[in-house]
Structures are given as structure tokens and as C-alpha cells.
Motif scaffolding. Structure first.
Motif, short mmCIF file in Angstrom:
data_model
loop_
_atom_site.label_atom_id
_atom_site.label_comp_id
_atom_site.label_asym_id
_atom_site.label_seq_id
_atom_site.Cartn_x
_atom_site.Cartn_y
_atom_site.Cartn_z
N ARG A 128 -32.24 -15.04 -21.86
CA ARG A 128 -33.47 -14.10 -21.57
C ARG A 128 -33.28 -15.31 -20.49
N ALA B 205 -33.71 -14.08 -16.04
CA ALA B 205 -34.70 -14.10 -15.07
C ALA B 205 -35.02 -14.08 -13.31
N VAL B 206 -35.40 -14.11 -13.59
CA VAL B 206 -36.14 -13.79 -11.59
C VAL B 206 -37.28 -14.30 -11.12
N ASN C 39 -36.48 -12.27 -6.29
CA ASN C 39 -37.28 -10.25 -6.19
C ASN C 39 -37.43 -10.21 -5.72
N ILE D 204 -40.83 -5.85 -10.37
CA ILE D 204 -40.13 -6.51 -10.99
C ILE D 204 -41.17 -8.51 -11.63
N SER E 59 -41.71 -11.26 -13.85
CA SER E 59 -40.53 -12.11 -14.52
C SER E 59 -41.15 -13.65 -15.42
N THR E 60 -41.43 -13.58 -16.64
CA THR E 60 -41.70 -14.89 -17.22
C THR E 60 -41.03 -14.89 -18.26
N ARG F 22 -40.33 -13.11 -20.87
CA ARG F 22 -39.89 -11.37 -20.80
C ARG F 22 -38.88 -11.12 -18.74
N THR F 23 -38.48 -10.15 -19.16
CA THR F 23 -38.05 -9.67 -17.43
C THR F 23 -38.05 -8.03 -17.18
N GLU F 24 -39.02 -7.78 -17.16
CA GLU F 24 -38.61 -6.08 -16.96
C GLU F 24 -38.84 -5.50 -15.18
N THR G 56 -28.56 -11.06 -11.15
CA THR G 56 -29.51 -12.24 -12.48
C THR G 56 -27.27 -13.37 -12.28
#
Length: 415
Positions: A27, A31-32, A37, A54, A56-57, A60-62, A81
Motif C-alpha cells: 500500500r 500512497a499519495v 495529489n 484521489i 489516500s489513507t 487505502r488509495t483510491e 507513485t
């Protein structure tokens, strides 16, 4: 421009990687941060995307957006990334159309969180959307989509217990104490100033302000520094054994290999509460046998969390029903939205005809006559309702024209 409802719906996509698909190392490759971003959003704008955001935690990155295929979003994301698009495709997942929409509803509600009902994700979503909006990448359809998503989340939070109760051990300890401490001032001691102990101290001050907090740590400089920061009392570690009997509430959270709170430190008969959050135990098991002492260890505190999680899982069907309700409302809105070009054209025609009655217009769709303004609005609203429930567009448009033109407000007085 012809708007196709199914086309708009099916272009909504998400490319994602989360805790269910990948460990922290993987993950981390996707990460962003905030700067990245903004770079991704700028690239999306250049590439011609109309709506992208976007989130990003740590879990998750979605990347969400309107695209021909979710892989387009994955390719956009992975330009910036550490992980490649191939690695993202291998570890991530992709949804499109109604599946992608349902996923976003669940994420915003906390149903997809590692700890079910975690409401922090909504704040993270809103931050992500604010960044996209600042980059002019939240179009009108996406904006309305998000409106329905957050309405559903708000109703779930207000009408279910999905986010109720505590989900951290440090706060569960506070919850246990809240049920037992007296409302008058009591002396409290926290032993241990790591991240866990620091959180306990802050929660004690916030939720149990009647406690007179003191802090102790094997490294005196750390406890002295935290005590100064929180305006609490400071207890040197070498005075711990001689001072324990003076406290009403004791919480331990250290990495000591052996118990540091022993039976000989207490005089029986005084009412006190002890919470041992350490593994291995910081409090000798025989301390619980002393008259007046009520004690809880980390397993007993964790049981509170298990009860909370169980209660939250029982609320999932209610939350899903609310999501289904708002999804249906969104798709009904989308069905109406496809008629936007026709409605705008009708509005322009009606406004033009209203001019011929002698009404002075202040704009394309308003007049100086409040009665005509209200009629124009009512006519368009009626047209939208009819188009929402029936598909005979031509018939409804003709009826709208007749309703508007035959109204007394548009009659021309003889000169």
C-alpha cells in the motif's frame, strides 16, 4: 448534446488498493501525499478528465472519476507513485458503473473501513474532494453524485448505531473509568508516556476533567516534558513505589518486562481503580485481591471493543438499506438529468415568448414580473417531473408550452 443515462452511469469508475488486497508495504508504494495529489489532478486536467479525485489513507488509495475504463485512472495515478501500473493492477481492484457507485457509498458510510463504522474516512473524502474542486475537477454530475453519497452517510450516522461506541483500547479504558469514577476530584496516575500512554493522558483530561492527573515514566525527562505540555503533575520514577498508595486511579502502559505495581505498594481498604493496558502485565495479579481495589487488564478492556464491533455489525443491514434508498434517488435524478438539454431549450423558448407579451427580462430565465417568474419555474418543474416518470418527451414539451402560453399572466392587454 445528447446525454445518455447509461453512458453517464457506466463511465463512473474507481481504481483502488486497500487493506484487504495488500499489506502495508505494498500500500505504501501507492500512497499519495498532498503534493502528489495536486500533480495527479493537474495531469488529469491536461489529459481532459472532467471529474477526478484521489483519497489516500493508511488503509487505502483510491482514485475515482468519469472515464472509459478504471485502468485509465490507474494509469494516471501510477505516473506519480512508486508502484507501477502493472503492480497496481495485480494488487488492486477495479469497479465501474453501479458497482463503483455502490463502493463509494459504502466507503463514505464507513462500511468498507478496517474498523467498521469508522467515521474518519468521511473527513478524508471531503479533503480529497476539496482538492479536486480547487483544481476544477468536480463536474456537475460528480458534484450531485457526492451530494447523494454524503446525504446517505449523514442519515446512517444519525439513525443507526454503525459508528457508536469506542474502537480504540486507550479510549475503551476511559469508557470503563467513566462508569466507575466519582464526580468529585480524584488523584490519577498514568505510568508510561509512549504513544499509547500519551493518548490515555489526553483522553483523561478531556473526558474526566475532575481527575487530578499525574504522569510517571521510567525516563523522567519524557514524563516531565509531557506533564508540562498537558499541565499535569509529574512523578519521578524513583518515587513511584512510595507514592502509589496515594492515588485513586492508576493506569499503566509501559514495556516493562516484569510487574512494577505490586501488592505491597497498597494499604487495603481504600477504594481505587487500576487499569493495566500493558503486555506483559505491569500490575501483579495479586493486586486485584486487595480489599477496595477494582482492576481491569487489557483483555477485559478489549472486550468492550468486541461488544462495540458486534453492535456495529448488527447495524449493517440498516445502513445498506439507507444506501439503497439514496442510490435509487440518485439514479432517478440521473434519469431526469439526461433531459437537461431539452429542458434548457424549453426554458429559453418560454422566456422568449414571455418577452413578446411585453414582460421586461432581467436575464435569460427571469422577468421583472414575479408572477411570470413563478409560472416559468412551475412549468419547468412540471416538465421535469413528467419526464422523470414518463418517456414521451415530445408530448410533455408540447403540454408545457400550452400550460405556459395559456396562463392569464401572459395575456397582452389591448392598447
Amino acid at each position: 448534446m445528447k446525454l445518455n443515462e447509461e453512458h453517464m452511469r457506466d463511465r463512473f469508475c474507481v481504481a483502488a488498493i486497500g487493506y484487504r488486497q495488500a499489506d502495508t508495504e505494498v500500500r505504501g508504494m501507492f500512497a499519495v501525499d498532498a503534493d502528489m495529489n495536486r500533480q495527479i489532478l493537474a495531469a488529469a486536467k491536461t489529459a481532459g478528465f472532467k471529474s477526478v479525485f484521489i483519497v489516500s489513507t493508511c488503509n487505502r488509495t483510491e482514485i475515482y472519476g468519469y472515464a472509459n475504463h478504471p485502468h485509465e485512472l490507474a494509469a494516471l495515478l501510477t505516473r506519480f507513485t512508486k508502484g507501477t501500473v502493472g503492480e497496481f493492477i495485480h494488487h488492486g481492484f477495479f469497479k465501474q458503473g453501479k458497482d463503483a457507485m455502490h463502493h463509494l457509498f459504502r466507503v463514505a458510510a464507513g462500511l468498507d473501513s478496517q474498523i467498521i463504522g469508522d467515521y474518519e474516512i468521511q473527513g478524508q473524502l471531503k479533503q480529497a474532494i476539496a482538492m479536486a474542486r480547487a483544481a476544477d475537477l468536480i463536474g456537475p454530475i460528480m458534484d450531485r453524485t457526492l451530494n447523494f453519497v454524503f446525504q446517505a452517510s449523514k442519515k446512517i450516522r444519525a439513525t443507526t448505531l454503525l459508528s457508536s461506541g469506542t474502537v480504540s483500547v486507550s479510549f475503551a479504558a476511559i469508557e470503563w473509568l467513566q462508569q466507575k469514577v466519582n464526580p468529585w476530584p480524584m488523584k490519577a496516575l498514568v505510568i508510561g508516556t509512549g504513544k499509547f500512554g500519551t493518548n490515555v493522558c489526553k483522553n483523561l483530561l478531556h473526558y474526566l476533567p475532575q481527575l487530578q492527573l499525574h504522569i510517571c515514566n521510567r525516563t523522567n525527562e519524557k514524563s516531565e516534558e509531557l506533564a508540562a505540555q498537558l499541565q499535569a503533575g509529574y512523578l519521578p520514577f524513583d518515587e513511584l513505589a512510595a507514592s502509589l498508595n496515594a492515588f485513586d486511579v492508576i493506569i499503566t502502559s509501559t514495556a516493562a518486562p516484569e510487574p512494577i505495581v505490586l501488592p505491597q505498594h497498597f494499604v487495603p481498604g481504600k477504594q481505587r481503580l487500576i487499569v493495566d493496558l500493558s503486555v506483559p502485565a505491569n500490575v501483579h495479579k495479586d493486586v486485584a485481591k486487595i480489599d477496595g481495589i477494582e482492576m481491569a487488564n487489557v483483555d477485559e478492556i478489549s472486550a468492550i471493543l468486541e461488544q462495540t464491533i458486534a453492535r456495529r455489525h448488527m447495524e449493517v443491514p440498516k445502513a445498506e438499506a439507507i444506501i439503497a434508498e439514496f442510490e435509487q434517488e440518485f439514479y432517478e435524478w440521473l434519469h431526469t438529468y439526461k433531459h437537461t438539454p431539452a429542458i434548457k431549450l424549453v426554458k429559453q423558448h418560454l422566456a422568449g415568448w414571455a418577452r413578446q407579451t411585453g414582460c421586461e427580462f432581467s436575464g435569460a430565465a427571469t422577468t421583472a414580473n414575479p408572477e411570470v417568474d413563478a409560472l416559468l419555474k412551475q412549468t419547468v418543474n412540471n416538465l421535469m417531473v413528467n419526464l422523470k416518470h414518463k418517456s414521451e418527451k415530445g408530448c410533455h414539451v408540447i403540454a408545457a408550452y400550452e400550460q405556459f402560453l395559456n396562463h392569464p399572466a401572459l395575456s397582452v392587454e389591448a392598447s
